[in-house]
Design an enzyme around this catalytic site. Structure first.
Site, PDB file in Angstrom:
ATOM      1  N   GLY A  35       1.124  -2.774  -6.402  1.00  0.00           N
ATOM      2  CA  GLY A  35       1.580  -1.682  -5.635  1.00  0.00           C
ATOM      3  C   GLY A  35      -0.479  -0.965  -6.048  1.00  0.00           C
ATOM      4  O   GLY A  35      -1.406  -1.071  -5.123  1.00  0.00           O
ATOM      5  N   GLY A  36       0.032  -0.304  -7.177  1.00  0.00           N
ATOM      6  CA  GLY A  36      -1.189   0.182  -7.603  1.00  0.00           C
ATOM      7  C   GLY A  36      -2.605  -0.723  -7.110  1.00  0.00           C
ATOM      8  O   GLY A  36      -4.006   0.321  -6.646  1.00  0.00           O
ATOM      9  N   SER A  59       3.032  -2.850 -12.107  1.00  0.00           N
ATOM     10  CA  SER A  59       1.651  -2.931 -12.893  1.00  0.00           C
ATOM     11  C   SER A  59       0.753  -4.253 -13.153  1.00  0.00           C
ATOM     12  O   SER A  59       0.442  -4.700 -14.153  1.00  0.00           O
ATOM     13  CB  SER A  59       2.284  -1.980 -13.878  1.00  0.00           C
ATOM     14  OG  SER A  59       3.011  -1.089 -13.915  1.00  0.00           O
ATOM     15  N   TRP A 101       1.096  -1.424  -0.094  1.00  0.00           N
ATOM     16  CA  TRP A 101      -0.174   0.264  -0.356  1.00  0.00           C
ATOM     17  C   TRP A 101       0.706   1.272   0.207  1.00  0.00           C
ATOM     18  O   TRP A 101       0.802   2.345  -0.125  1.00  0.00           O
ATOM     19  CB  TRP A 101      -0.844   0.075   1.343  1.00  0.00           C
ATOM     20  CG  TRP A 101      -1.779  -1.011   1.503  1.00  0.00           C
ATOM     21  CD1 TRP A 101      -2.586  -1.811   0.186  1.00  0.00           C
ATOM     22  CD2 TRP A 101      -2.984  -1.282   1.909  1.00  0.00           C
ATOM     23  NE1 TRP A 101      -3.484  -2.870   0.196  1.00  0.00           N
ATOM     24  CE2 TRP A 101      -3.215  -2.076   1.620  1.00  0.00           C
ATOM     25  CE3 TRP A 101      -2.814  -1.258   3.556  1.00  0.00           C
ATOM     26  CZ2 TRP A 101      -4.841  -2.648   2.677  1.00  0.00           C
ATOM     27  CZ3 TRP A 101      -3.999  -1.305   4.053  1.00  0.00           C
ATOM     28  CH2 TRP A 101      -4.687  -2.662   3.950  1.00  0.00           C
ATOM     29  N   GLY A 126       5.051   0.677 -10.733  1.00  0.00           N
ATOM     30  CA  GLY A 126       3.622   2.528 -10.879  1.00  0.00           C
ATOM     31  C   GLY A 126       3.888   3.085 -12.249  1.00  0.00           C
ATOM     32  O   GLY A 126       3.205   4.140 -13.042  1.00  0.00           O
ATOM     33  N   GLU A 139      12.155   1.824  -4.237  1.00  0.00           N
ATOM     34  CA  GLU A 139      11.849   2.583  -3.972  1.00  0.00           C
ATOM     35  C   GLU A 139      12.582   3.338  -2.490  1.00  0.00           C
ATOM     36  O   GLU A 139      13.182   4.742  -2.767  1.00  0.00           O
ATOM     37  CB  GLU A 139      10.547   3.334  -3.288  1.00  0.00           C
ATOM     38  CG  GLU A 139       9.273   3.359  -5.028  1.00  0.00           C
ATOM     39  CD  GLU A 139       8.166   2.733  -4.735  1.00  0.00           C
ATOM     40  OE1 GLU A 139       7.409   2.884  -3.512  1.00  0.00           O
ATOM     41  OE2 GLU A 139       7.175   2.938  -5.992  1.00  0.00           O
ATOM     42  N   GLU A 158      11.341  -7.534  -9.100  1.00  0.00           N
ATOM     43  CA  GLU A 158      10.001  -6.617  -9.861  1.00  0.00           C
ATOM     44  C   GLU A 158      10.916  -5.350 -11.012  1.00  0.00           C
ATOM     45  O   GLU A 158      12.141  -4.371 -10.063  1.00  0.00           O
ATOM     46  CB  GLU A 158      10.448  -5.681  -8.503  1.00  0.00           C
ATOM     47  CG  GLU A 158       8.745  -5.736  -7.599  1.00  0.00           C
ATOM     48  CD  GLU A 158       8.043  -5.745  -6.571  1.00  0.00           C
ATOM     49  OE1 GLU A 158       6.922  -5.329  -6.800  1.00  0.00           O
ATOM     50  OE2 GLU A 158       8.281  -4.041  -6.224  1.00  0.00           O
TER      51      GLU A 158
HETATM   52  C1  PEP Z   1       5.249  -2.301  -6.256  1.00  0.00           C
HETATM   53  O1  PEP Z   1       5.544  -0.772  -5.351  1.00  0.00           O
HETATM   54  O2  PEP Z   1       5.787  -3.121  -5.227  1.00  0.00           O
HETATM   55  C2  PEP Z   1       4.904  -2.481  -7.242  1.00  0.00           C
HETATM   56  C3  PEP Z   1       4.851  -3.948  -7.993  1.00  0.00           C
HETATM   57  O3  PEP Z   1       3.895  -1.470  -7.605  1.00  0.00           O
HETATM   58  P1  PEP Z   1       2.717  -1.188  -9.454  1.00  0.00           P
HETATM   59  O4  PEP Z   1       2.092  -2.535  -8.984  1.00  0.00           O
HETATM   60  O5  PEP Z   1       1.654  -0.058  -8.978  1.00  0.00           O
HETATM   61  O6  PEP Z   1       4.165  -1.386 -10.579  1.00  0.00           O
END
Ligand code: PEP
Length: 259
Positions: free
Chosen positions: A233-234, A212, A10, A173, A97, A167
């Site tokens: 994430g999102g 994503s 989150w 994102g 991040e 990732e």
């Molecule tokens: C994440 O931050 O771990 C991630 C996968 O973000 P998103 O799904 O938004 O790309």
């Protein structure tokens, strides 16, 4: 067989009211979390609220970060033992991040990974390459270096208690997603690297894909044999989209679909 996991990161989102609503929404489909592992990672300030809301359910929760040691003069930081004391089970380590925005290098990530294990938390180690690194053909090298730093610090056996999330930084994102083939190739490379040191760890460790991930691309990505679930994430910020990904994980990995 490796049990699928779908985890929702989150990030720095939510107030107590929206956290309550999100948890309530996710709980609308309790059958999902009896088949796959579902974990949410709220902001630290919401951990005890989420713990209380999830008490007695099969949904798990974890922290997005931790610091080294148990106590000390580290203003603003939270230790692994504080998280364990709260009842926390999982912790993210090395999210891109944290690496990019907060200057966490591989040595610090490795130390945090070890600190998590010392506190009896299960770390989810995030690894991934930037777009430039991919374009230069360095993807495998970068990921091996990220893994090697952790192996050097904590030892290969430490991975028995951990998960890995691949990732690609360029997919986080951004709405861009690795193709299933690109992701599968990296997941295999991770297992190959681990197998050079411990074959059983390479076979049993769960490796999640993140970047994503959405309900519409989840079926193809999760169908890949070395992808054991997702770090989202999102799309984890809305119960409907998070549950849709969990539903796909259950359908693709376990052949169960619930109407
Ligand atoms: C994440 O931050 O771990 C991630 C996968 O973000 P998103 O799904 O938004 O790309």
């Amino acid at each position: 067989m490796r049990k699928p996991m779908v985890a929702g990161n989150w990030k720095m989102n939510g107030l107590s009211s929206s956290v309550r609503a999100l948890i309530e929404g996710i709980q609308q489909e309790p059958h999902l979390s009896s088949s796959i592992d579902m974990v949410v990672f709220p902001a630290a300030v919401h951990l005890s609220l989420v713990r209380d809301l999830l008490a007695g359910t099969s949904l798990a929760w974890g922290a997005q970060n931790l610091y080294l040691g148990e106590n000390g003069a580290f203003t603003g930081e939270i230790s692994g033992s504080m998280l364990t004391d709260l009842g926390c089970r999982y912790v993210l380590v090395g999210h891109s991040e944290r690496r990019a925005l907060f200057g966490e290098d591989s040595a610090l990530v490795a130390a945090k990974f070890q600190a998590a294990l010392q506190a009896r938390l299960q770390p989810i180690l995030c690894v991934g390459e930037t777009l430039k690194q991919r374009e230069r053909g360095e993807t495998e090298k970068v990921i091996q270096e990220q893994l090697a730093a952790v192996v050097k610090k904590a030892g290969i056996s430490a991975f028995r208690q951990a998960l890995i999330a691949y990732e690609p930084v360029w997919a986080i994102g951004t709405g861009l997603t690795a193709t299933p083939e690109q992701a599968q190739a990296v997941h295999i490379a991770i297992r190959r690297y681990l197998a050079e040191q411990e074959v059983d760890i390479a076979q049993t460790i769960r490796i999640l894909y993140g970047g994503s991930l959405k309900a519409d691309n989840a079926p193809q990505l999760l169908a890949m044999p070395d992808i054991d679930g997702g770090l989202v994430g999102g799309a984890s910020l809305e119960a409907k989209s998070f549950l849709a990904i969990c539903q796909e994980a259950m359908a693709v990995k376990l052949g169960q679909r619930v109407a």
